[in-house]
Design a protein around this motif. Sequence first.
Motif, PDB file in Angstrom:
ATOM      1  N   GLY A  11      17.395 -36.241  -3.950  1.00 43.52           N
ATOM      2  CA  GLY A  11      16.355 -36.075  -2.945  1.00 43.52           C
ATOM      3  C   GLY A  11      16.070 -34.644  -2.542  1.00 43.52           C
ATOM      4  N   ILE A  12      16.814 -33.666  -3.065  1.00 39.30           N
ATOM      5  CA  ILE A  12      16.547 -32.253  -2.798  1.00 39.30           C
ATOM      6  C   ILE A  12      16.413 -31.528  -4.131  1.00 39.30           C
ATOM      7  N   ASP A  13      15.288 -30.859  -4.326  1.00 36.13           N
ATOM      8  CA  ASP A  13      15.091 -30.048  -5.529  1.00 36.13           C
ATOM      9  C   ASP A  13      15.547 -28.629  -5.201  1.00 36.13           C
ATOM     10  N   PHE A  14      16.815 -28.351  -5.464  1.00 38.12           N
ATOM     11  CA  PHE A  14      17.400 -27.059  -5.091  1.00 38.12           C
ATOM     12  C   PHE A  14      16.670 -25.893  -5.748  1.00 38.12           C
ATOM     13  N   ARG A  15      16.157 -26.100  -6.961  1.00 35.34           N
ATOM     14  CA  ARG A  15      15.518 -25.016  -7.707  1.00 35.34           C
ATOM     15  C   ARG A  15      14.280 -24.480  -7.000  1.00 35.34           C
ATOM     16  N   GLU A  16      13.683 -25.294  -6.119  1.00 34.07           N
ATOM     17  CA  GLU A  16      12.479 -24.882  -5.409  1.00 34.07           C
ATOM     18  C   GLU A  16      12.776 -24.168  -4.099  1.00 34.07           C
ATOM     19  N   LEU A  17      14.052 -24.091  -3.719  1.00 34.03           N
ATOM     20  CA  LEU A  17      14.426 -23.444  -2.459  1.00 34.03           C
ATOM     21  C   LEU A  17      14.754 -21.975  -2.699  1.00 34.03           C
ATOM     22  N   PRO A  18      14.436 -21.097  -1.753  1.00 36.89           N
ATOM     23  CA  PRO A  18      14.746 -19.677  -1.933  1.00 36.89           C
ATOM     24  C   PRO A  18      16.212 -19.381  -1.660  1.00 36.89           C
ATOM     25  N   VAL A  19      16.718 -18.342  -2.311  1.00 39.59           N
ATOM     26  CA  VAL A  19      18.056 -17.843  -1.988  1.00 39.59           C
ATOM     27  C   VAL A  19      18.083 -17.481  -0.501  1.00 39.59           C
ATOM     28  N   GLY A  20      19.180 -17.832   0.160  1.00 38.39           N
ATOM     29  CA  GLY A  20      19.280 -17.637   1.600  1.00 38.39           C
ATOM     30  C   GLY A  20      19.085 -18.925   2.377  1.00 38.39           C
ATOM     31  N   THR A  21      18.557 -19.974   1.703  1.00 42.65           N
ATOM     32  CA  THR A  21      18.393 -21.275   2.361  1.00 42.65           C
ATOM     33  C   THR A  21      19.752 -21.802   2.790  1.00 42.65           C
ATOM     34  N   ALA A  54      17.334 -25.757   9.680  1.00 39.54           N
ATOM     35  CA  ALA A  54      16.276 -25.028  10.379  1.00 39.54           C
ATOM     36  C   ALA A  54      16.823 -24.575  11.718  1.00 39.54           C
ATOM     37  N   GLY A  55      16.376 -23.398  12.145  1.00 41.79           N
ATOM     38  CA  GLY A  55      16.754 -22.916  13.467  1.00 41.79           C
ATOM     39  C   GLY A  55      18.122 -22.291  13.553  1.00 41.79           C
ATOM     40  N   LEU A  56      18.755 -22.031  12.383  1.00 45.77           N
ATOM     41  CA  LEU A  56      20.046 -21.348  12.418  1.00 45.77           C
ATOM     42  C   LEU A  56      19.813 -19.851  12.498  1.00 45.77           C
ATOM     43  N   GLU A  57      20.881 -19.098  12.525  1.00 50.22           N
ATOM     44  CA  GLU A  57      20.807 -17.640  12.618  1.00 50.22           C
ATOM     45  C   GLU A  57      19.876 -17.066  11.551  1.00 50.22           C
ATOM     46  N   LYS A  58      19.037 -16.141  11.937  1.00 51.79           N
ATOM     47  CA  LYS A  58      18.068 -15.544  11.024  1.00 51.79           C
ATOM     48  C   LYS A  58      18.766 -14.864   9.853  1.00 51.79           C
ATOM     49  N   MET A  59      18.270 -15.122   8.677  1.00 51.53           N
ATOM     50  CA  MET A  59      18.826 -14.530   7.473  1.00 51.53           C
ATOM     51  C   MET A  59      18.541 -13.034   7.439  1.00 51.53           C
TER      52      MET A  59
END
Length: 313
Positions: A75-85, A143-148
């Motif tokens: 259910g999650i396409d990790f390849r589409e997420l940016p580094v730092g997610t 979402a809403g965690l410490e800013k990267m």
Amino acid sequence: MGKVLAVCKSEKKGTQKINIESGFFKEGFGLEGDAHGGDWHRQVSLISGDKIRAFNEKGAGVLPGAFGENIIVEGIDFRELPVGTRLTCGEVILEMTQIGKECHTHCQIYQKVGDCIMPREGVFARVLHSGTIAVGDEMEIAAGLEKMSLRAAVITLSDKGAAGEREDKSGPAIAGRLKEAGYEVIEEILIPDEEALLKKELIRLCDQRFPHLILTTGGTGFAPRDMTPEATLAVADKEAQGVAEAIRYASMQITRKAMLSRGRAVIRKKTLIVNLPGSPKACMESMDAFMNTIEHGLELLQGIGGECGSPVN
């Protein structure tokens, strides 16, 4: 939101991981008891269960852990997420650090079906908060965690430095300056003045680790082995001439010899690469020319931030 399908571990490197269904993920290490855990950026490997299912439809018949992955999530396409997610699963918090990996030798899966999805679909993460992950648990994109923080890498080009014949002072000085400015320095690399080697490192960093900024030092002059600008241009999608021009203009106010620098600034994917001179003093003077301005450009590269002409509130 995704669902954990498998938690896999191998106690020795070079052996296939097996599904243990539940494991403790330790902050700053990875999966407890896994051979690939440690104090580095690839503590945990993940892959989408949807990608494995599609791969098995080709007749591969791979089992959990066959690609060397620690966690399979549907259910999650990790390849589409940016580094730092950042990803949460119960108490565990993971931060993605790398997308894909270089395949040095073809695995048994590749030999069987002529393909392997891990080099292009697998991702890696570090553990920011400890806890247990088990089959059936839900994983979410946080979402809403410490800013990267902005991520940077430093590459020093020096034949003598790489051979241990001279202490590299420029690389650490650049890294220290970046850290003071709030950057996370993800890698500091010291290599000889080899064009092919620099191109390889730039491509690896930009295409797998996705730093916002790479600063090189050395190899920008007239000497026969000064090939840093050529290697940088070879991997570029486009140039960022204004940054290199600003460095040379500022340096010319200090010494006329600055006209002999051939340093370039380019963009590859979403990373800005800037060539700096070889001496620590010249590096700091060059960074003075752009450090207070460059963050805006890095935000634009990531698709965030306003236009250059936008009014400041």
